[in-house]
Scaffold this active site. Structure first.
Site, PDB file in Angstrom:
ATOM      1  N   HIS A  18      28.482  29.505  73.831  1.00  0.00           N
ATOM      2  CA  HIS A  18      28.716  29.319  75.267  1.00  0.00           C
ATOM      3  C   HIS A  18      28.772  27.854  75.680  1.00  0.00           C
ATOM      4  O   HIS A  18      29.242  27.546  76.792  1.00  0.00           O
ATOM      5  CB  HIS A  18      27.623  30.008  76.079  1.00  0.00           C
ATOM      6  N   ASP A  26      24.562  41.564  69.061  1.00  0.00           N
ATOM      7  CA  ASP A  26      24.115  42.176  70.306  1.00  0.00           C
ATOM      8  C   ASP A  26      25.067  43.244  70.828  1.00  0.00           C
ATOM      9  O   ASP A  26      24.840  43.800  71.906  1.00  0.00           O
ATOM     10  CB  ASP A  26      23.866  41.111  71.375  1.00  0.00           C
ATOM     11  N   HIS A  62      29.100  38.929  73.916  1.00  0.00           N
ATOM     12  CA  HIS A  62      29.514  38.058  75.021  1.00  0.00           C
ATOM     13  C   HIS A  62      30.692  37.195  74.579  1.00  0.00           C
ATOM     14  O   HIS A  62      30.774  36.784  73.431  1.00  0.00           O
ATOM     15  CB  HIS A  62      28.363  37.147  75.447  1.00  0.00           C
ATOM     16  N   ASP A 114      30.247  38.504  68.728  1.00  0.00           N
ATOM     17  CA  ASP A 114      29.139  38.599  69.677  1.00  0.00           C
ATOM     18  C   ASP A 114      29.585  39.418  70.884  1.00  0.00           C
ATOM     19  O   ASP A 114      30.764  39.387  71.261  1.00  0.00           O
ATOM     20  CB  ASP A 114      28.737  37.191  70.116  1.00  0.00           C
TER      21      ASP A 114
END
Length: 336
Positions: free
Chosen positions: A122, A245, A160, A158
């Site tokens: 991120h 995740d 996200h 991931d």
């Protein structure tokens, strides 16, 4: 597999209730403790010049000084202490180690996997966010390009979207970024129409599934979207931004990837790297259920020890297939 690891990464203390805790690394190591042939390598920390290769000079100085002053809340999600700066340099160093080991031809049981923290995908060029301070995978990709690689591909599974990796390389044609993620989750980016710009037009591919994306959908993304794009791109290095995740039992997502599914994903990216004649390295991102994180990485490890994971025999439902068709169309591949 060989794991890039440093105990310094345990000193990045995010507090007692933060999901991105040092216990993540402890759980991974505990889960791998019964595996024969597992090796840990403490790679060198990166220097600040390597961080500045993808991050703004002022930002790198700001983070270093923020940590030197004792840290605190950078934003509501992103926490630092004094030791965070050294942990971030070490975490990025493990990712660089993974990239260069892969480029050097390390494979099979010795395939490199960097398990540093804080995670990185991120972090944008000029800001920390989403638990991330330095963009580990981006720093590793740039280091590879500064060395023997001409083109690098990154597959980010991931849950996200890795907005930081995408932003850093969005207008470049030497890095192809591919992401599978859950639509509507933080940070809200990663739509199918985000395909790159300028010289980088066509070198970003996003597949955003609604809640419930499962093993079949994830594997079809690799096979039907990413594989044809990356085969044509012909990378020298394939890095996996490996978050766990999207697991069906992870506490912060609503996807339904199984432990066995992660094994099949690992086998598919291994096979894709072989078809591209590319080195393959892994870089840890998220995964916040300690048991599911440990089990999933253990399953990936088994694959590189020779285990053949069982692929699901279901079909991608029509709702999710239409998302894959949209991604193929955005890149001129047509419907499957």
């Amino acid at each position: 597999m060989r794991y890039g690891y440093s105990s310094d990464c345990l000193n990045h203390d995010t507090g007692p209730r933060h999901p991105e805790s040092p216990d993540r690394l402890r759980a991974i190591r505990q889960g791998l403790s019964s595996r024969h042939g597992v090796e840990y390598v403490e790679a060198d920390a990166i220097d600040e010049a390597q961080a500045r290769a993808v991050h703004d000079d002022e930002y790198v100085e700001e983070v270093r000084e923020f940590c030197a002053d004792g840290g605190g809340q950078w934003d509501p999600d992103t926490v630092a202490v004094e030791a965070t700066w050294e942990a971030a340099l070490k975490s990025a160093g493990q990712a660089v180690w993974s990239a260069h080991e892969a480029l050097d031809g390390t494979e099979g049981r010795e395939t490199p996997f960097a398990i540093g923290r804080p995670p990185g995908h991120h972090a944008v060029a000029d800001d920390a966010m989403g638990f991330c301070f330095l963009n580990n995978a981006a720093i590793a990709a740039q280091s590879a390009l500064d060395g023997a690689a001409e083109r690098v591909a990154i597959i980010d599974w991931d849950v996200h979207h890795g907005n930081g990796i995408q932003d850093i390389f969005y207008d470049r044609d030497d890095v192809f970024y591919c992401s599978i993620h859950e639509r509507g989750l933080y940070p809200g980016s990663g739509e199918v129409g985000e395909t790159g710009e300028g010289d980088g037009e066509g070198t970003t591919a996003n597949v955003a599934f609604p809640a419930g994306g499962d093993d079949d959908a994830y594997l079809a993304t690799i096979d039907d979207v990413f594989a044809p794009l990356l085969t044509e791109f012909d990378p020298d290095l394939l890095l996996v931004s490996a978050g766990f995740d999207a697991h069906e039992h992870d506490p912060i997502s609503r996807m339904t990837v199984s432990t066995e599914g992660y094994g099949v994903l690992a086998a598919r990216v291994r096979d894709l790297a072989e078809r591209c004649d590319a080195g393959l390295g892994f870089v840890l991102e998220g995964g916040y259920g300690l048991e599911t994180l440990s089990e999933s990485i253990n399953k990936v490890n088994e694959v590189f020890e020779g285990y053949e994971p069982v692929a699901p025999d279901g079909e991608v439902d029509d709702r999710l297939r239409s998302i894959l068709d949209d991604a193929r169309t955005a890149h001129g591949l047509g419907e499957k």
